[in-house]
Design a protein around this motif. Structure first.
Motif, PDB file in Angstrom:
ATOM      1  N   ASP A  74      -1.495  -7.765   4.709  1.00 10.36           N
ATOM      2  CA  ASP A  74      -2.242  -8.791   5.431  1.00 10.36           C
ATOM      3  C   ASP A  74      -1.873 -10.156   4.857  1.00 10.36           C
ATOM      4  N   ARG A  75      -1.338 -11.021   5.694  1.00  5.91           N
ATOM      5  CA  ARG A  75      -1.011 -12.394   5.302  1.00  5.91           C
ATOM      6  C   ARG A  75      -1.754 -13.351   6.235  1.00  5.91           C
ATOM      7  N   GLY A  76      -3.052 -13.352   6.117  1.00  5.94           N
ATOM      8  CA  GLY A  76      -3.857 -14.213   6.983  1.00  5.94           C
ATOM      9  C   GLY A  76      -3.885 -13.680   8.399  1.00  5.94           C
ATOM     10  N   ASN A  77      -3.273 -14.403   9.328  1.00  5.75           N
ATOM     11  CA  ASN A  77      -3.245 -13.992  10.734  1.00  5.75           C
ATOM     12  C   ASN A  77      -2.135 -12.988  11.037  1.00  5.75           C
ATOM     13  N   LEU A  78      -1.298 -12.707  10.066  1.00  4.42           N
ATOM     14  CA  LEU A  78      -0.163 -11.821  10.287  1.00  4.42           C
ATOM     15  C   LEU A  78      -0.337 -10.490   9.571  1.00  4.42           C
ATOM     16  N   LEU A  79       0.044  -9.433  10.246  1.00  2.61           N
ATOM     17  CA  LEU A  79       0.106  -8.114   9.627  1.00  2.61           C
ATOM     18  C   LEU A  79       1.584  -7.770   9.502  1.00  2.61           C
ATOM     19  N   LEU A  80       2.021  -7.577   8.276  1.00  2.50           N
ATOM     20  CA  LEU A  80       3.441  -7.371   8.000  1.00  2.50           C
ATOM     21  C   LEU A  80       3.686  -5.971   7.465  1.00  2.50           C
ATOM     22  N   ALA A  81       4.876  -5.452   7.746  1.00  2.51           N
ATOM     23  CA  ALA A  81       5.281  -4.135   7.257  1.00  2.51           C
ATOM     24  C   ALA A  81       6.298  -4.315   6.134  1.00  2.51           C
ATOM     25  N   ARG A  82       6.150  -3.482   5.113  1.00  9.21           N
ATOM     26  CA  ARG A  82       7.082  -3.502   3.983  1.00  9.21           C
ATOM     27  C   ARG A  82       7.468  -2.060   3.673  1.00  9.21           C
ATOM     28  N   LEU A  83       8.759  -1.806   3.547  1.00  4.39           N
ATOM     29  CA  LEU A  83       9.265  -0.473   3.224  1.00  4.39           C
ATOM     30  C   LEU A  83       8.881  -0.110   1.797  1.00  4.39           C
ATOM     31  N   ARG A  84       8.409   1.097   1.595  1.00  2.70           N
ATOM     32  CA  ARG A  84       8.061   1.593   0.252  1.00  2.70           C
ATOM     33  C   ARG A  84       9.315   2.199  -0.381  1.00  2.70           C
ATOM     34  N   ARG A  85      10.304   1.358  -0.530  1.00  2.44           N
ATOM     35  CA  ARG A  85      11.652   1.757  -0.949  1.00  2.44           C
ATOM     36  C   ARG A  85      11.661   2.550  -2.259  1.00  2.44           C
ATOM     37  N   ASP A  86      11.021   2.038  -3.289  1.00  5.45           N
ATOM     38  CA  ASP A  86      11.053   2.709  -4.599  1.00  5.45           C
ATOM     39  C   ASP A  86      10.410   4.089  -4.538  1.00  5.45           C
ATOM     40  N   GLU A  87       9.272   4.176  -3.857  1.00  6.63           N
ATOM     41  CA  GLU A  87       8.570   5.447  -3.759  1.00  6.63           C
ATOM     42  C   GLU A  87       9.372   6.471  -2.964  1.00  6.63           C
ATOM     43  N   ILE A  88      10.015   6.010  -1.897  1.00  8.63           N
ATOM     44  CA  ILE A  88      10.824   6.903  -1.060  1.00  8.63           C
ATOM     45  C   ILE A  88      12.019   7.415  -1.859  1.00  8.63           C
ATOM     46  N   GLU A  89      12.697   6.506  -2.554  1.00 10.43           N
ATOM     47  CA  GLU A  89      13.864   6.904  -3.354  1.00 10.43           C
ATOM     48  C   GLU A  89      13.481   7.885  -4.461  1.00 10.43           C
ATOM     49  N   LYS A  90      12.315   7.685  -5.052  1.00 11.37           N
ATOM     50  CA  LYS A  90      11.870   8.587  -6.116  1.00 11.37           C
ATOM     51  C   LYS A  90      11.554   9.974  -5.550  1.00 11.37           C
ATOM     52  N   ALA A  91      10.883  10.014  -4.400  1.00 11.34           N
ATOM     53  CA  ALA A  91      10.487  11.295  -3.807  1.00 11.34           C
ATOM     54  C   ALA A  91      11.654  12.012  -3.136  1.00 11.34           C
ATOM     55  N   PHE A  92      12.517  11.242  -2.469  1.00  8.94           N
ATOM     56  CA  PHE A  92      13.617  11.825  -1.692  1.00  8.94           C
ATOM     57  C   PHE A  92      14.911  11.046  -1.952  1.00  8.94           C
ATOM     58  N   PRO A  93      15.530  11.265  -3.120  1.00  6.09           N
ATOM     59  CA  PRO A  93      16.750  10.513  -3.464  1.00  6.09           C
ATOM     60  C   PRO A  93      17.820  10.650  -2.381  1.00  6.09           C
ATOM     61  N   GLY A  94      18.367   9.517  -1.975  1.00  5.33           N
ATOM     62  CA  GLY A  94      19.446   9.507  -0.994  1.00  5.33           C
ATOM     63  C   GLY A  94      18.994   9.436   0.462  1.00  5.33           C
ATOM     64  N   LEU A  95      17.720   9.645   0.727  1.00  3.87           N
ATOM     65  CA  LEU A  95      17.248   9.642   2.116  1.00  3.87           C
ATOM     66  C   LEU A  95      17.496   8.297   2.788  1.00  3.87           C
ATOM     67  N   LEU A  96      17.206   7.210   2.106  1.00  2.00           N
ATOM     68  CA  LEU A  96      17.395   5.896   2.718  1.00  2.00           C
ATOM     69  C   LEU A  96      18.872   5.613   3.021  1.00  2.00           C
ATOM     70  N   ASN A  97      19.769   6.092   2.163  1.00  2.00           N
ATOM     71  CA  ASN A  97      21.208   5.935   2.439  1.00  2.00           C
ATOM     72  C   ASN A  97      21.607   6.696   3.694  1.00  2.00           C
ATOM     73  N   ILE A  98      21.074   7.900   3.857  1.00  3.83           N
ATOM     74  CA  ILE A  98      21.379   8.698   5.038  1.00  3.83           C
ATOM     75  C   ILE A  98      20.846   8.019   6.298  1.00  3.83           C
ATOM     76  N   LEU A  99      19.612   7.515   6.229  1.00  2.60           N
ATOM     77  CA  LEU A  99      19.017   6.851   7.385  1.00  2.60           C
ATOM     78  C   LEU A  99      19.737   5.558   7.728  1.00  2.60           C
ATOM     79  N   ALA A 100      20.204   4.840   6.717  1.00  7.30           N
ATOM     80  CA  ALA A 100      20.904   3.558   6.945  1.00  7.30           C
ATOM     81  C   ALA A 100      22.198   3.766   7.732  1.00  7.30           C
TER      82      ALA A 100
END
Length: 102
Positions: A74-100
């Motif tokens: 939440d940034r005031g009037n804006l709702l923004l999305a942020r990738l949980r990159r570190d958590e994803i990489e820790k749980a599923f190493p390499g997944l983000l590379n495959i998706l990219a």
């Protein structure tokens, strides 16, 4: 209220794969992967979402949040999305590379 809007959800493989099975949600994640680390994006800034009904956009981001892939910030009037990159990489190493690669 500024900051993380909702508590982050745990990453469960079946839930992650189900969320990524939708082409729109997969495209959102791919765009976040290609963004600068830690980047936050407004939901209408993603390809093909500017003209989508607000309820549909909200649904897609809710599914991604509940799958643990994104945090909503939440940034005031804006709702923004942020990738949980570190958590994803820790749980599923390499997944983000495959998706990219698409």
């Amino acid at each position: 209220m500024n900051g993380v809007l909702r508590q982050d959800h745990p990453l469960v493989l079946a839930t992650v794969l189900k969320a990524l099975n939708d082409p729109t949600r997969l495209r959102i994640i791919q765009e976040l992967i290609n963004d600068e680390i830690g980047a936050e994006r407004h939901c209408t800034s993603f390809s093909g979402l500017a003209d989508v009904a607000r309820a549909t956009r909200s649904h897609h981001f809710k599914v991604l949040r509940e799958a643990g892939l994104v945090s909503l910030v939440d940034r005031g009037n804006l709702l923004l999305a942020r990738l949980r990159r570190d958590e994803i990489e820790k749980a599923f190493p390499g997944l983000l590379n495959i998706l990219a690669r698409g």
